[in-house]
Motif scaffolding. Structure first.
Motif, short mmCIF file in Angstrom:
data_model
loop_
_atom_site.label_atom_id
_atom_site.label_comp_id
_atom_site.label_asym_id
_atom_site.label_seq_id
_atom_site.Cartn_x
_atom_site.Cartn_y
_atom_site.Cartn_z
N UNK A 131 -6.95 -6.22 13.14
CA UNK A 131 -5.75 -5.38 13.04
C UNK A 131 -4.52 -6.11 13.60
N UNK A 132 -4.66 -6.71 14.77
CA UNK A 132 -3.54 -7.43 15.37
C UNK A 132 -3.10 -8.59 14.48
N UNK A 133 -4.06 -9.37 13.99
CA UNK A 133 -3.72 -10.51 13.13
C UNK A 133 -3.02 -10.04 11.86
N UNK A 134 -3.55 -9.00 11.23
CA UNK A 134 -2.95 -8.50 10.00
C UNK A 134 -1.55 -7.93 10.26
N UNK A 135 -1.46 -6.99 11.18
CA UNK A 135 -0.21 -6.26 11.38
C UNK A 135 0.89 -7.11 12.00
N UNK A 136 0.52 -8.06 12.85
CA UNK A 136 1.55 -8.78 13.61
C UNK A 136 1.84 -10.18 13.09
N UNK A 137 0.98 -10.70 12.18
CA UNK A 137 1.22 -12.06 11.66
C UNK A 137 1.04 -12.13 10.15
N UNK A 138 -0.17 -11.86 9.68
CA UNK A 138 -0.54 -12.19 8.30
C UNK A 138 0.23 -11.38 7.27
N UNK A 139 0.37 -10.08 7.48
CA UNK A 139 1.05 -9.24 6.47
C UNK A 139 2.43 -9.78 6.14
N UNK A 140 3.23 -10.13 7.14
CA UNK A 140 4.57 -10.67 6.89
C UNK A 140 4.51 -12.01 6.17
N UNK A 141 3.55 -12.84 6.52
CA UNK A 141 3.49 -14.17 5.92
C UNK A 141 2.98 -14.14 4.48
N UNK A 142 2.38 -13.02 4.05
CA UNK A 142 1.96 -12.85 2.66
C UNK A 142 2.97 -12.05 1.86
N UNK A 143 4.11 -11.77 2.45
CA UNK A 143 5.14 -10.98 1.78
C UNK A 143 6.32 -11.87 1.43
N UNK A 144 6.56 -12.07 0.15
CA UNK A 144 7.63 -12.95 -0.33
C UNK A 144 9.00 -12.50 0.13
N UNK A 146 -11.65 -3.01 6.75
CA UNK A 146 -10.27 -2.84 7.19
C UNK A 146 -9.35 -3.84 6.47
N UNK A 147 -9.73 -5.12 6.45
CA UNK A 147 -8.87 -6.13 5.83
C UNK A 147 -8.69 -5.87 4.34
N UNK A 148 -9.74 -5.49 3.64
CA UNK A 148 -9.62 -5.21 2.20
C UNK A 148 -8.71 -4.01 1.97
N UNK A 149 -8.85 -2.97 2.78
CA UNK A 149 -7.99 -1.79 2.65
C UNK A 149 -6.53 -2.13 2.97
N UNK A 150 -6.29 -2.89 4.03
CA UNK A 150 -4.93 -3.26 4.41
C UNK A 150 -4.28 -4.10 3.32
N UNK A 151 -5.03 -5.03 2.76
CA UNK A 151 -4.49 -5.85 1.67
C UNK A 151 -4.12 -5.01 0.45
N UNK A 152 -5.02 -4.10 0.09
CA UNK A 152 -4.75 -3.22 -1.06
C UNK A 152 -3.55 -2.33 -0.81
N UNK A 153 -3.47 -1.75 0.39
CA UNK A 153 -2.34 -0.88 0.73
C UNK A 153 -1.02 -1.65 0.70
N UNK A 154 -1.07 -2.94 1.02
CA UNK A 154 0.14 -3.77 1.00
C UNK A 154 0.54 -4.16 -0.42
N UNK A 155 -0.36 -3.94 -1.39
CA UNK A 155 -0.05 -4.26 -2.78
C UNK A 155 -0.71 -5.51 -3.32
#
Length: 171
Positions: free
Chosen positions: A144-157, A32-41
Motif C-alpha cells: 500500500x505504501x509503495x503504491x500510494x506514495x511512489x508507484x501510482x504517480x510514476x505510472x501516471x503520464x 491489492x496491487x491488481x485492484x489498485x492498478x485497475x482502479x487507477x485505469x
C-alpha cells in the motif's frame, strides 16, 4: 506533491507475488496491487504466484520483459533480509538500468511506519527492455505504501515534473 497535467495513459502491467506459502485464495497483497492498478485505469495483463527461487522469479520476469504486451512489472515479496529471500538477486542481472532512488525512497517512507526495521528491506526497481520493474516487500502495508506514495504517480503520464511513462515500450 506531484502536479497533474495532460492525458492519462493506461499501461499494461503484470503482477507477481513471490511466496512459498501463498496461493490464489490468500494472496492479499497481489489482490491489492491488481485492484489498485485497475482502479487507477491500468490493465493487469498477467499475474503469477512464484516460489521464492531466483531462477523461477527470473524466468517469469524475463518472459514479461520480452513480451510486447507488458510495460510494467510489480513484484511483491522476497525482498527481505532472510537468506531464503531472493527477489533482488533474481532481478538485478536483468536490469539494463537500476533505479536506485526507488529503494532509497521506499525505505525513507517505510522508516516513518516501522522505524529502523526498514534496514532489512531490499526493495529495488529498474528498467529492462523498456519495461519498468518494481519489487517491494510482500506485506499489505508495504504494498500500500509503495503504491500510494511512489508507484501510482510514476505510472501516471500526468505527473509532473516527471514520470516513467515516456520511457516504456510503446504498444
Amino acid at each position: 506533491m506531484s502536479k497533474l497535467s495532460g492525458d492519462f495513459v493506461a499501461l499494461n502491467v503484470a503482477v507477481m507475488t513471490v511466496s512459498d506459502n501463498r496461493d490464489a485464495a490468500n494472496d492479499t497483497s497481489g489482490d491489492y496491487l491488481r485492484e489498485a492498478l485497475s482502479e487507477a485505469g491500468h490493465q493487469v495483463v498477467d499475474h503469477a504466484i512464484v516460489a521464492d527461487n531466483r531462477y523461477r522469479i527470473r524466468a517469469t520476469v524475463s518472459r514479461w520483459i520480452a513480451s510486447e504486451d507488458v510495460q510494467v512489472v510489480i513484484i511483491n515479496g522476497g525482498t527481505g533480509f532472510n537468506s531464503k529471500n531472493s527477489t533482488p538477486e533474481a532481478l538485478l542481472p536483468l536490469f539494463d538500468r537500476e533505479i536506485e532512488g526507488f529503494g532509497e525512497l521506499f525505505r525513507m517512507i517505510s522508516y516513518e511506519e516501522i522505524g529502523s526495521a526498514t534496514l532489512q528491506s531490499r526493495a529495488v526497481a529498474g528498467m529492462a527492455n523498456e519495461t519498468l520493474i518494481f519489487a517491494v516487500p510482500g506485506s499489505g502495508n508495504a504494498c500500500r505504501s509503495a503504491w500510494e506514495r511512489i508507484i501510482a504517480d510514476q505510472l501516471d503520464a500526468r505527473t509532473r515534473p516527471c514520470n516513467f511513462v515516456s520511457h516504456l515500450k510503446k504498444l
